[in-house]
Design an enzyme around this catalytic site. Structure first.
Site, mmCIF file in Angstrom:
data_model
loop_
_atom_site.group_PDB
_atom_site.id
_atom_site.type_symbol
_atom_site.label_atom_id
_atom_site.label_comp_id
_atom_site.label_asym_id
_atom_site.label_seq_id
_atom_site.Cartn_x
_atom_site.Cartn_y
_atom_site.Cartn_z
ATOM 1 N N GLY A 318 7.033 -22.609 18.312
ATOM 2 C CA GLY A 318 6.973 -24.059 18.476
ATOM 3 C C GLY A 318 8.365 -24.663 18.541
ATOM 4 O O GLY A 318 9.306 -24.037 19.041
ATOM 5 N N SER A 319 8.475 -25.837 17.994
ATOM 6 C CA SER A 319 9.725 -26.594 18.148
ATOM 7 C C SER A 319 10.917 -25.939 17.463
ATOM 8 O O SER A 319 12.067 -26.323 17.736
ATOM 9 C CB SER A 319 9.542 -28.002 17.616
ATOM 10 O OG SER A 319 8.496 -28.629 18.323
ATOM 11 N N THR A 320 10.691 -25.005 16.536
ATOM 12 C CA THR A 320 11.847 -24.343 15.914
ATOM 13 C C THR A 320 12.657 -23.615 16.976
ATOM 14 O O THR A 320 13.850 -23.375 16.809
ATOM 15 C CB THR A 320 11.421 -23.337 14.827
ATOM 16 O OG1 THR A 320 10.563 -22.355 15.426
ATOM 17 C CG2 THR A 320 10.661 -24.010 13.699
ATOM 18 N N LYS A 322 13.489 -24.780 19.764
ATOM 19 C CA LYS A 322 14.351 -25.713 20.487
ATOM 20 C C LYS A 322 15.814 -25.543 20.099
ATOM 21 O O LYS A 322 16.729 -25.857 20.864
ATOM 22 C CB LYS A 322 13.905 -27.160 20.219
ATOM 23 C CG LYS A 322 12.588 -27.497 20.901
ATOM 24 C CD LYS A 322 12.081 -28.852 20.480
ATOM 25 C CE LYS A 322 10.705 -29.132 21.092
ATOM 26 N NZ LYS A 322 10.033 -30.248 20.411
#
Lengths: 625, 387
Positions: A318-320, A322
């Site tokens: 997920g966003s980790t 990014k």
């Protein structure tokens, strides 16, 4: 009269002949004796010795496993067994009946004993029951005079006093199977157990120790007459782990019933301080032998208690993810930190609409606010500019896409896709849209919690390729040597890029409006910087978007998002990295970040990295009990 | 070597000797040798029981004392008594053998003895002596010309054949062979022509393939294993293999008294009976074995000297016959444990644990002693004193 004279003469003549013949035969006996007893004496002496001496192996005590402060995690316990020697009983049934009045002896045990008695020689002790309680032992001892042929024998069995705590790290021991034979003579011992899973497996050889031998004089039927020589073996190496069981316990409690994993590691040394995977199991139950029901419960539980999710659970980050996307673009100078992207809640690539998690949009975003708000649209643009190949390459540098090399068996590699991989695995070309999806940690990308912790550690330690480990010492062959001061190779990432990403992480946790602001640490000097992630596991349809995306608590467990959070602390002079993944836990900021915060407070309170690791007391008492 | 006693020839010559004369004539050196051999047996049995008189050594000592008593009694009986009653004894022995067939006790898979309650009677042991006595009786009365006649040899051949067949049927191949061989020696000593022996031996060789058909399976197996013991080291060849290991590992000087590992740890089968020589030689080595061989040889030399010294053909044949039987016991047993001949159930005389063999052997030596005491007594054809 005497014709008898002739007979007498003939008799004497013939007596001489026969007597001579007998002398020759006696000579043959003497020659044969000389041949056997002098010429062949050495050969027969050796054969007699082979007959007489039987060498048995002595099992050394298995090495203990201790946590970094010396708390025993795996020990050897006395296993009291009641054995029966058939030849010393007036009748087997008489003795078993007498025994059954004192301790329970099941009908199944009886049948097994009778079967074994028939199969073995009558002086071989046969186990009646194992793992007796102290009270049962005492009762049998007191009644010993009325129990002819009953003996109590002490064996060793592996015991895990912390039960389910740290079970995934420890693994368990069980009997050797055919495919696991390595030729170590110890494996031939009946009842010998080898490590399966966890450090019990990976350091099995060192924990085993070296076998001793006992030369026994045996008679023709194999009964032992006496011991001729005894050579004690070497006990197994005591293994001290880098883990801290106090923290581990706290983490496990904090995770509760969730299907989740936490990894906390030292960003400089690679010491893994916490490695929790919930739900867990009790490795002692493997020693006792699992009932079919227990096994079914364990193996079919949807939250998979047997799997070590910290290293074998592969989740969409997920966003980790990014953080990696940002680093790749910064390093390639495809973006500048000042570059602004306007988020209206979605972006368009060709005919496909890509949504931001915030329907209303974030407005104008730069790098720091993009990270702080975890704005999907901002990172779609970053990905479009830099391309996924560079992102994949950066992800790999930070430890994803391949096992991290932690000293535990069963580590999974996760997946960092690229064009080539997709062509090979799926026989399809890479779609431009996939660049966008994978850049925000969705799509094909997966990583283990351990990989996420390593990624965070490498970000926080200034870009060095730290490798995690759970054994305090370096185990070479069968000896433990202290690890040399680590000098990890540099990942060749510029300080400025790292500083920018860390600034974004600081904003996530410490600036109002950051996705983890509510889970910040307020204690002075313990501030953490992190990144949330909520990995979507279901497809959100167009219709759902129109009617309103369902909240996680409206969904069945299996369809909820994975909640993720990675962080390091303290902000000034960081030392610890953490990764929390709660499977189908919901949102990263609501579920994972508070867990990480609480654990990181505990971690920094104990601040183990800055205390020299205690040499655990080499107390011999520990080995015995 | 016993020397003819020159001091009182007149007394020995007499038809009737007084008991006092006879006692005076008892050959004590012969008894000493017998006692020395038996003593080796006691010591070995003591060791076989791991340093205990029970269960073997003490019983063996009592039997030997009893046997020596019988031996001296037999020695004092006039030789002519045996001439007169030889055929009767033979008849009794044959009847007993038949009785064993009918209602014998089963022991070790073979019918070999009759249980009389106080003693287990082994008729084949009695037959060994009865056959020698009756053959000696038969040839005693035969002149050189008579022996030359083939027809004259038919009755003694039947005398041998009947008990040999009965014993073989028990089945006890070892004893049957011993009966045949000791009888053969007696025929030879009686003066049967050499070519007749050559004929019989040649015939016997030709009969081997036929006889093979009649052997029991275990007998065939023993012979085959004797020819190649390594074929079956854990099965039927186990006895020979372990016996050779025990002997060989004893080496020149042995492992020491009560320290034989092969026997103490029971690798050696039947160490107190048929394989007792192995046990002795394991503990005392080749040196001990040679001493024992020497004792036996000395005893046999004594037997020969007595036989040659005898004035009557009956005495000569009996003394030699008993000596030869004893030799066969000793030779077959030692050769067997050394792996020179197949395993047959023949004990080591005077040493192996066992009552009947001990008693019958000492009875036999009583007859030899009697032949010595009565060496100058002339005996008529029918057993009366000459003139």
């Amino acid at each position: 009269m005497y014709h008898d004279n002739d007979r007498s003469k003939m008799f004497s003549r013939r007596a001489l002949m026969l007597g001579g013949g007998k002398a020759v035969l006696v000579g043959a006996l003497a020659a044969r004796m000389y041949y056997l007893q002098v010429m062949e004496a050495d050969k027969y002496a050796m054969e007699a010795e082979d007959n007489r001496v039987s060498t048995r192996l002595l099992a050394p005590p298995r090495g203990l496993i201790l946590d970094r402060s010396g708390i025993a995690m795996a020990i050897n316990q006395h296993n009291y067994r009641v054995m029966v020697v058939a030849e010393q009983t007036p009748s087997l049934d008489y003795t078993l009946n007498a025994l059954a009045r004192i301790i329970t002896v099941s009908d199944g045990d009886r049948a097994r004993i009778h079967k074994e008695v028939r199969r073995r020689r009558s002086f071989v002790p046969i186990s009646v029951r194992e793992n007796l309680t102290w009270e049962e032992v005492a009762r049998v001892e007191v009644n010993a005079p009325d129990l002819p042929g009953i003996i109590i024998d002490v064996g060793q069995s592996r015991s895990y006093p912390l039960e389910s705590l740290g079970a995934h790290i420890l693994g368990y021991v069980s009997a050797v199977s055919e495919t696991e034979l390595t030729g170590d003579p110890l494996e031939e011992l009946p009842g010998f157990r080898i490590g399966k899973g966890g450090v019990e497996r990976i350091y099995d050889m060192a924990l085993r120790g070296r076998h001793g031998t006992s030369s026994l004089e045996v008679n023709a039927v194999g009964r032992v007459i006496r011991e001729l020589e005894r050579k004690e073996g070497e006990p197994g190496v005591d293994l001290t782990l880098t883990l801290d069981m106090k923290l581990q316990e706290y983490a496990a409690q904090r995770l509760g019933d969730e299907s989740a994993a936490v990894v906390v590691m030292d960003i400089h040394t690679g010491d893994v301080l916490v490695l929790a995977s919930t739900p867990s199991f009790d490795p002692n139950s493997f020693n006792r032998g699992l009932s079919a029901e227990e096994w079914k419960d364990l193996s079919t539980n949807p939250r998979s208690p047997l799997s070590n999710k910290a290293i074998a659970g592969q989740f969409a980050p997920g966003s980790t993810f990014k953080l990696v996307t940002a680093l790749a673009a910064l390093e390639a100078r495809d973006i500048t930190p000042e570059m602004r992207v306007f988020c209206s809640g979605h972006t368009q690539l060709g005919s496909i609409k890509f949504h931001c998690w915030k329907k209303e949009g974030h407005g104008a975003q730069d790098l720091i606010s993009g990270i702080k708000n975890s704005c999907d649209v901002y990172f779609y643009e970053v990905a479009r500019r830099t391309g996924f190949e560079k992102i994949a390459e950066m992800a790999k540098r930070f430890g994803m896409g391949a096992p991290t090399g932690v000293d535990l068996p069963g580590e999974r590699p996760g997946l960092i896709p690229n064009k080539e991989w997709k062509k090979k695995a799926l026989k399809q070309p890479w779609h431009p849209g996939e660049t966008l999806i994978n850049a925000i940690g969705q799509g094909y990308v997966t990583a283990t919690p351990m990989q996420l912790a390593v990624m965070t550690a490498r970000l926080a330690n200034g870009g060095f390729a730290v490798i995690p480990h759970v054994a305090r010492d370096q185990i070479v062959d069968k000896t433990a040597r202290p690890r040399t001061a680590p000098s990890w190779p540099s990942l060749q990432v510029s300080r400025q890029s790292l500083a920018l990403v860390r600034k974004g992480m600081f904003a996530v946790s410490n600036e109002p409006g950051g996705t983890a602001y509510r889970a910040r640490i307020t204690q002075e000097g313990m501030w953490l910087s992190g990144k949330t992630g909520s990995a979507q596991v279901r497809r959100i349809t167009m219709r759902e978007r129109e009617t309103g995306v369902k909240k996680n608590d409206q969904l069945p467990w299996k369809e909820r998002d994975h909640a993720l959070f990675v962080a390091y602390a303290p902000e000034e002079n960081p030392r610890y990295a953490i990764a929390v993944v709660v499977e189908h836990g919901g949102g990263g900021s609501a579920v994972a970040a508070p867990i990480a915060r609480d654990i990181m407070i505990e971690v920094q309170k104990r601040d183990l990295a800055r205390i020299a690791t205690n040499t655990p007391a080499d107390s011999p008492d520990l080995r015995r009990f | 070597m016993p020397r003819p006693i020159q001091r009182m020839p007149s007394r020995l010559n007499r038809t009737e000797m007084s008991i006092r004369d006879k006692v005076w004539q008892i050959n004590w050196s012969l008894i000493a040798i017998l006692a020395a051999i038996a003593g080796v047996g006691f010591a070995t049995l003591y060791s076989a029981a791991q340093g205990s008189l029970e269960p073997w050594a003490l019983k063996q000592i009592i039997r030997f004392a009893f046997g020596i008593g019988i031996m001296i009694s037999v020695a004092l009986v006039d030789l002519r008594f045996w001439v007169r009653h030889a055929y009767l004894l033979y008849a009794v022995a044959v009847i007993l053998l038949v009785l064993v067939e009918v209602r014998g006790t089963i022991g070790m898979g073979a019918q070999r003895w009759i249980d009389l309650g106080f003693i287990q009677l082994q008729p084949s042991e009695i037959m060994k002596i009865a056959l020698i006595l009756s053959l000696a009786r038969y040839f005693h009365g035969a002149g050189v010309q008579e022996i030359g006649r083939p027809l004259f040899l038919i009755p003694p051949l039947i005398m041998v054949f009947v008990p040999a067949a009965l014993v073989l049927k028990q089945p006890d191949l070892g004893t049957a062979m011993m009966l045949v061989m000791s009888s053969g020696a007696l025929f030879f000593m009686a003066g049967v022509r050499m070519w007749k022996f050559a004929l019989v031996i040649a015939g016997g060789m030709g009969a081997v393939p036929v006889a093979w058909q009649f052997l029991r399976d275990y007998q065939k197996k023993r012979i085959l294993i004797f020819l190649n013991p390594e074929d079956d080291p854990l099965g039927a060849g186990y006895h020979i293999t372990q016996s050779k290991i025990a002997l060989g590992s004893g080496g020149m000087f042995g492992k020491g008294y009560m320290m034989g590992t092969q026997s103490r740890l029971n690798f050696l089968p039947e160490k107190q009976t048929d394989f007792i020589f192995t046990m002795f030689a394991e503990e005392w080595g080749m040196m001990g074995g040679m001493v024992l061989l020497g004792l036996y040889s000395l005893l046999i030399a004594f037997g020969y000297a007595i036989a040659i010294r005898c004035r009557s053909q009956f005495g000569r044949l009996v003394a030699h016959g008993i000596t030869t039987t004893f030799f066969l016991y000793f030779f077959i047993n030692t050769a067997m444990v050394m792996g020179l001949v197949p395993v047959v159930g023949v004990p080591l005389p005077l040493i192996s644990y066992g009552g009947t063999a001990m008693l019958s052997l000492l009875f036999g030596w009583g007859l030899v002693m009697s032949a010595y005491i009565h060496r100058d007594v002339p005996i008529s054809r029918r057993g009366a004193a000459d003139e």
